[in-house]
Scaffold this motif. Structure first.
Motif, PDB file in Angstrom:
ATOM      1  N   GLY A   1       0.801  -1.237   0.000  1.00 46.43           N
ATOM      2  CA  GLY A   1       0.000   0.000   0.000  1.00 46.43           C
ATOM      3  C   GLY A   1       0.823   1.270   0.000  1.00 46.43           C
ATOM      4  O   GLY A   1       0.311   2.345   0.309  1.00 46.43           O
ATOM      5  N   PHE A   2       2.101   1.187  -0.309  1.00 44.51           N
ATOM      6  CA  PHE A   2       3.087   2.279  -0.455  1.00 44.51           C
ATOM      7  C   PHE A   2       2.917   3.384   0.598  1.00 44.51           C
ATOM      8  O   PHE A   2       3.050   4.566   0.323  1.00 44.51           O
ATOM      9  CB  PHE A   2       3.159   2.804  -1.903  1.00 44.51           C
ATOM     10  CG  PHE A   2       1.894   3.325  -2.539  1.00 44.51           C
ATOM     11  CD1 PHE A   2       0.874   2.471  -2.916  1.00 44.51           C
ATOM     12  CD2 PHE A   2       1.738   4.679  -2.799  1.00 44.51           C
ATOM     13  CE1 PHE A   2      -0.272   2.938  -3.510  1.00 44.51           C
ATOM     14  CE2 PHE A   2       0.592   5.173  -3.394  1.00 44.51           C
ATOM     15  CZ  PHE A   2      -0.424   4.296  -3.746  1.00 44.51           C
TER      16      PHE A   2
ATOM     17  N   LEU B   1      -3.868  -5.812  -2.990  1.00 44.95           N
ATOM     18  CA  LEU B   1      -4.702  -4.858  -3.734  1.00 44.95           C
ATOM     19  C   LEU B   1      -3.874  -4.055  -4.734  1.00 44.95           C
ATOM     20  O   LEU B   1      -4.268  -3.893  -5.882  1.00 44.95           O
ATOM     21  CB  LEU B   1      -5.423  -3.920  -2.751  1.00 44.95           C
ATOM     22  CG  LEU B   1      -6.410  -4.610  -1.789  1.00 44.95           C
ATOM     23  CD1 LEU B   1      -7.114  -3.575  -0.908  1.00 44.95           C
ATOM     24  CD2 LEU B   1      -7.442  -5.441  -2.557  1.00 44.95           C
ATOM     25  N   ILE B   2      -2.735  -3.527  -4.271  1.00 46.79           N
ATOM     26  CA  ILE B   2      -1.858  -2.796  -5.190  1.00 46.79           C
ATOM     27  C   ILE B   2      -0.743  -3.772  -5.559  1.00 46.79           C
ATOM     28  O   ILE B   2       0.266  -3.883  -4.862  1.00 46.79           O
ATOM     29  CB  ILE B   2      -1.288  -1.523  -4.524  1.00 46.79           C
ATOM     30  CG1 ILE B   2      -2.408  -0.642  -3.943  1.00 46.79           C
ATOM     31  CG2 ILE B   2      -0.422  -0.736  -5.511  1.00 46.79           C
ATOM     32  CD1 ILE B   2      -3.364  -0.029  -4.956  1.00 46.79           C
TER      33      ILE B   2
ATOM     34  N   PRO C   1      -0.301  10.122 -14.911  1.00 45.28           N
ATOM     35  CA  PRO C   1      -1.429  10.033 -13.981  1.00 45.28           C
ATOM     36  C   PRO C   1      -2.480   9.085 -14.536  1.00 45.28           C
ATOM     37  O   PRO C   1      -2.756   9.107 -15.730  1.00 45.28           O
ATOM     38  CB  PRO C   1      -1.988  11.465 -13.940  1.00 45.28           C
ATOM     39  CG  PRO C   1      -0.897  12.321 -14.453  1.00 45.28           C
ATOM     40  CD  PRO C   1      -0.036  11.482 -15.348  1.00 45.28           C
ATOM     41  N   GLY C   2      -3.019   8.277 -13.676  1.00 43.94           N
ATOM     42  CA  GLY C   2      -4.113   7.407 -14.125  1.00 43.94           C
ATOM     43  C   GLY C   2      -3.653   6.067 -14.682  1.00 43.94           C
ATOM     44  O   GLY C   2      -4.463   5.164 -14.839  1.00 43.94           O
ATOM     45  N   THR C   3      -2.376   5.888 -14.998  1.00 39.06           N
ATOM     46  CA  THR C   3      -1.952   4.599 -15.564  1.00 39.06           C
ATOM     47  C   THR C   3      -2.252   3.429 -14.616  1.00 39.06           C
ATOM     48  O   THR C   3      -2.729   2.380 -15.073  1.00 39.06           O
ATOM     49  CB  THR C   3      -0.456   4.636 -15.962  1.00 39.06           C
ATOM     50  OG1 THR C   3      -0.298   5.630 -16.972  1.00 39.06           O
ATOM     51  CG2 THR C   3       0.021   3.300 -16.504  1.00 39.06           C
ATOM     52  N   PRO C   4      -2.011   3.576 -13.293  1.00 38.71           N
ATOM     53  CA  PRO C   4      -2.336   2.437 -12.422  1.00 38.71           C
ATOM     54  C   PRO C   4      -3.793   2.006 -12.534  1.00 38.71           C
ATOM     55  O   PRO C   4      -4.115   0.829 -12.396  1.00 38.71           O
ATOM     56  CB  PRO C   4      -2.027   2.949 -11.016  1.00 38.71           C
ATOM     57  CG  PRO C   4      -1.002   4.009 -11.225  1.00 38.71           C
ATOM     58  CD  PRO C   4      -1.364   4.660 -12.531  1.00 38.71           C
TER      59      PRO C   4
ATOM     60  N   GLU D   1     -11.920  -3.689  -8.861  1.00 40.44           N
ATOM     61  CA  GLU D   1     -12.347  -4.030  -7.496  1.00 40.44           C
ATOM     62  C   GLU D   1     -11.207  -3.801  -6.490  1.00 40.44           C
ATOM     63  O   GLU D   1     -11.446  -3.445  -5.342  1.00 40.44           O
ATOM     64  CB  GLU D   1     -12.912  -5.458  -7.408  1.00 40.44           C
ATOM     65  CG  GLU D   1     -11.978  -6.591  -7.756  1.00 40.44           C
ATOM     66  CD  GLU D   1     -11.984  -6.946  -9.240  1.00 40.44           C
ATOM     67  OE1 GLU D   1     -12.333  -6.086 -10.071  1.00 40.44           O
ATOM     68  OE2 GLU D   1     -11.609  -8.096  -9.564  1.00 40.44           O
ATOM     69  N   ASN D   2      -9.961  -3.964  -6.942  1.00 39.26           N
ATOM     70  CA  ASN D   2      -8.828  -3.693  -6.047  1.00 39.26           C
ATOM     71  C   ASN D   2      -8.763  -2.205  -5.717  1.00 39.26           C
ATOM     72  O   ASN D   2      -8.542  -1.808  -4.573  1.00 39.26           O
ATOM     73  CB  ASN D   2      -7.505  -4.081  -6.712  1.00 39.26           C
ATOM     74  CG  ASN D   2      -7.324  -5.573  -6.835  1.00 39.26           C
ATOM     75  OD1 ASN D   2      -8.301  -6.294  -6.933  1.00 39.26           O
ATOM     76  ND2 ASN D   2      -6.089  -6.029  -6.831  1.00 39.26           N
ATOM     77  N   LEU D   3      -8.959  -1.368  -6.751  1.00 43.66           N
ATOM     78  CA  LEU D   3      -8.886   0.075  -6.532  1.00 43.66           C
ATOM     79  C   LEU D   3     -10.010   0.539  -5.606  1.00 43.66           C
ATOM     80  O   LEU D   3      -9.797   1.357  -4.715  1.00 43.66           O
ATOM     81  CB  LEU D   3      -8.958   0.800  -7.869  1.00 43.66           C
ATOM     82  CG  LEU D   3      -7.676   0.689  -8.701  1.00 43.66           C
ATOM     83  CD1 LEU D   3      -7.955   1.000 -10.157  1.00 43.66           C
ATOM     84  CD2 LEU D   3      -6.587   1.605  -8.159  1.00 43.66           C
TER      85      LEU D   3
END
Ligand SMILES: Cc1cc2nc3c(=O)[nH]c(=O)nc-3n(C[C@H](O)[C@H](O)[C@H](O)COP(=O)(O)OP(=O)(O)OC[C@H]3O[C@@H](n4cnc5c(N)ncnc54)[C@H](O)[C@@H]3O)c2cc1C
Length: 493
Positions: A170-171, A379-380, A431-434, A441-443
């Protein structure tokens, strides 16, 4: 905020830096005081371990950086079961040195031993055994997470699976890990049996990974990515390694001694390691690195070069620590490491195409390393049922814009193949690439955890603002991080 806390915080890749108020608490109480200070002053907080991430994961411009490296005590060790409890600032180096003489080794280690427990959990790091034992999180029994409120929760996989799968990887955006309990790996010798193998291109590399996956405990590939014959793209060398079985090593007490694991102090018995990066600096250019890559490939053609040999765990695992501060040879612009994770059916093609595109851009990866992976349920996550390739590129004032463009074009190839990226290495993603590679559902689940653990949005970083801010996200991209929760992102000093 006191001016004397202001420090320049630099990416490990030396490719970016920013000023922040840096605090280095040595106890949980002091750590809680920093969170209180952040509340009072309306500042955001980024967590930092040893600062070994290549980009901006632990940077926090004009805000607070909470450096956990002084919280570095071993709290408990059970040499019968191999279970250890550690503070977040304990490094992989301290961990392996603490346990090896009791016949244990960390289950997962990265390519450098300088990383901390907090950083290994925050990014859910992987090792050269990723396809066999999964990432670091798979060996965690439980951990303590201090939330920005100052409350601490103990988290394990059974009690709160969602938080377990979110905070690991989760950084540092859900809370600060203040204690972790890990399971380590029993070893019967301080040595590994290593098998080198030459491969002529990426297809052979992938075949070789597949053929050896069952029999081996570690696998890693190196590729020469300088231009050559078209069919030789990805030519390189594999290293496979196996643990020794009980009884195979006649002197395990000797080989397991810390001093017999240490990396040599000199290179070639002559040059002090500390100065080697200065001597290497004149070769860190296209001509020098091409020569080094070519020589490394051809060295395998010498008689006897492919023979198996025995090597210590530390020497096999931490090759990149042989030359301390080697990244300084990339000064002044530093380097980026572009690491992509591609499903196995497309990996050889995508990697070859990345190298060809680099050549068309006139940019050459100075180092390329490949590994095999397995999907996981964090999740990430950066993992896929496939392969990763990490490419090191030098950054200069004149190539920066074009290099970023190259990376964005390579991103599209990876996304089209259903691949992923790794936040620990990233410096270039848009931005937004992840949102385009992480399951929706992970996000959503991560977003819900962010609301639950950090409703005021105190935990942030340059990387979080760069990648997860709603502004700049592709139209129609995955919903993920909703704007509501990101209002705090713009909160300024
Ligand atoms: C030479 C080299 C080789 C590497 N090889 C590999 C490899 O083989 N495999 C691999 O997976 N990675 C590898 N890495 C990357 C490295 O393992 C990760 O970047 C790792 O996260 C760095 O750990 P750190 O202690 O330096 O953490 P930092 O880089 O300081 O922080 C990493 C992240 O963890 C968060 N964090 C730090 N402490 C805590 C805490 N207490 N609680 C919650 N979050 C926290 C931070 O906010 C940040 O998001 C390599 C890096 C280098 C420089």
């Amino acid at each position: 905020m006191p001016h004397d806390r202001l420090e320049r915080v630099q990416a490990w890749g030396l490719n970016s830096a920013s000023m922040a108020h840096v605090y280095r608490p040595s106890t949980v109480e002091r750590l809680r005081e920093v969170f209180e200070l952040a509340h009072r002053t309306g500042r955001q907080v980024a967590l930092r371990g040893a600062g070994r991430s290549y980009g901006d994961a632990f940077q926090n411009s004009e805000q607070i950086v909470l450096d956990l490296s002084r919280m570095n005590r071993v709290l408990d060790w059970d040499p019968e079961e191999g279970i250890i409890a550690l503070e977040p600032g304990v490094t992989i180096e301290r961990l392996w040195q603490y346990i090896i003489e009791d016949s244990w080794w960390p289950s997962v280690v990265p390519g450098t031993m300088s990383t901390t427990m907090g950083g290994c959990l925050g990014m859910n790091i992987h090792g050269k055994n990723a396809w066999k034992v999964g990432p670091f999180g798979n060996h965690v029994l439980d951990f303590d997470l201090m939330l920005p409120s100052g409350d601490t929760v103990r988290v394990d996989r059974e009690g709160d699976p969602q938080l377990f799968r979110g905070a690991i990887g989760g950084f540092g955006m859900l809370g600060c890990i203040t204690r972790v309990r890990l399971r380590t790996k029993r070893v019967h010798s301080g040595l590994l049996r290593v098998f080198p193998q030459r491969v002529r291109n990426f297809d052979e590399m992938v075949d070789s990974f597949e053929e050896n996956a069952d029999a081996m405990d570690y696998m890693v590939g190196w590729a020469d990515c300088f231009p050559g014959r078209p069919r030789s793209i990805g030519r390189g060398e594999m290293h496979f390694a196996q643990y020794l079985e009980p009884g195979e090593d006649p002197f395990p007490a000797q080989t397991l001694r810390v001093e017999n694991q240490q990396l040599p102090d000199t290179i070639m018995g002559l040059l002090p390691k500390a100065i080697v990066w200065k001597l290497a600096a004149p070769f860190v250019n296209n001509i020098g690195m091409r020569l080094i890559n070519t020589a490394k490939y051809h060295a395998q053609l010498k008689p006897g070069a492919g023979k198996p040999y025995l090597q210590s765990h530390a020497a096999f695992a931490f090759l990149l620590d042989y030359v301390p501060n080697w990244h300084h040879a990339y000064k002044p612009g530093g380097l980026i490491q572009y690491q992509s994770f591609v499903p196995k059916e497309y990996a050889a093609d995508v990697f070859a195409e990345q190298v060809r595109l680099s050549h068309r851009f006139g940019m050459y990866p100075y180092l390329a390393v490949t590994k095999k992976h397995l999907p996981d349920d964090y999740l990430i996550t950066h993992a896929v049922d496939g392969y990763s390739m990490a490419l090191d590129y030098p950054v200069t004032r004149s190539n920066r814009k074009r290099l970023w463009k190259l990376c964005h074009e390579m991103d599209e190839m990876v996304l089209a193949a259903g691949g992923r990226f790794y936040l620990a290495k990233d410096a270039t993603m848009l931005p937004g690439t992840p949102r385009r590679y992480l399951p929706e559902e992970n996000l959503r689940a991560f977003e819900a955890l962010k609301q639950r653990c950090d409703p005021g949005g105190m935990l942030s970083s340059n990387l979080y603002r760069r990648l997860f801010a709603s502004r700049g996200a592709p139209e129609g991209g995955r919903a993920g991080m909703k704007a509501a929760s990101l209002q705090h992102v713009g909160r300024s000093a």
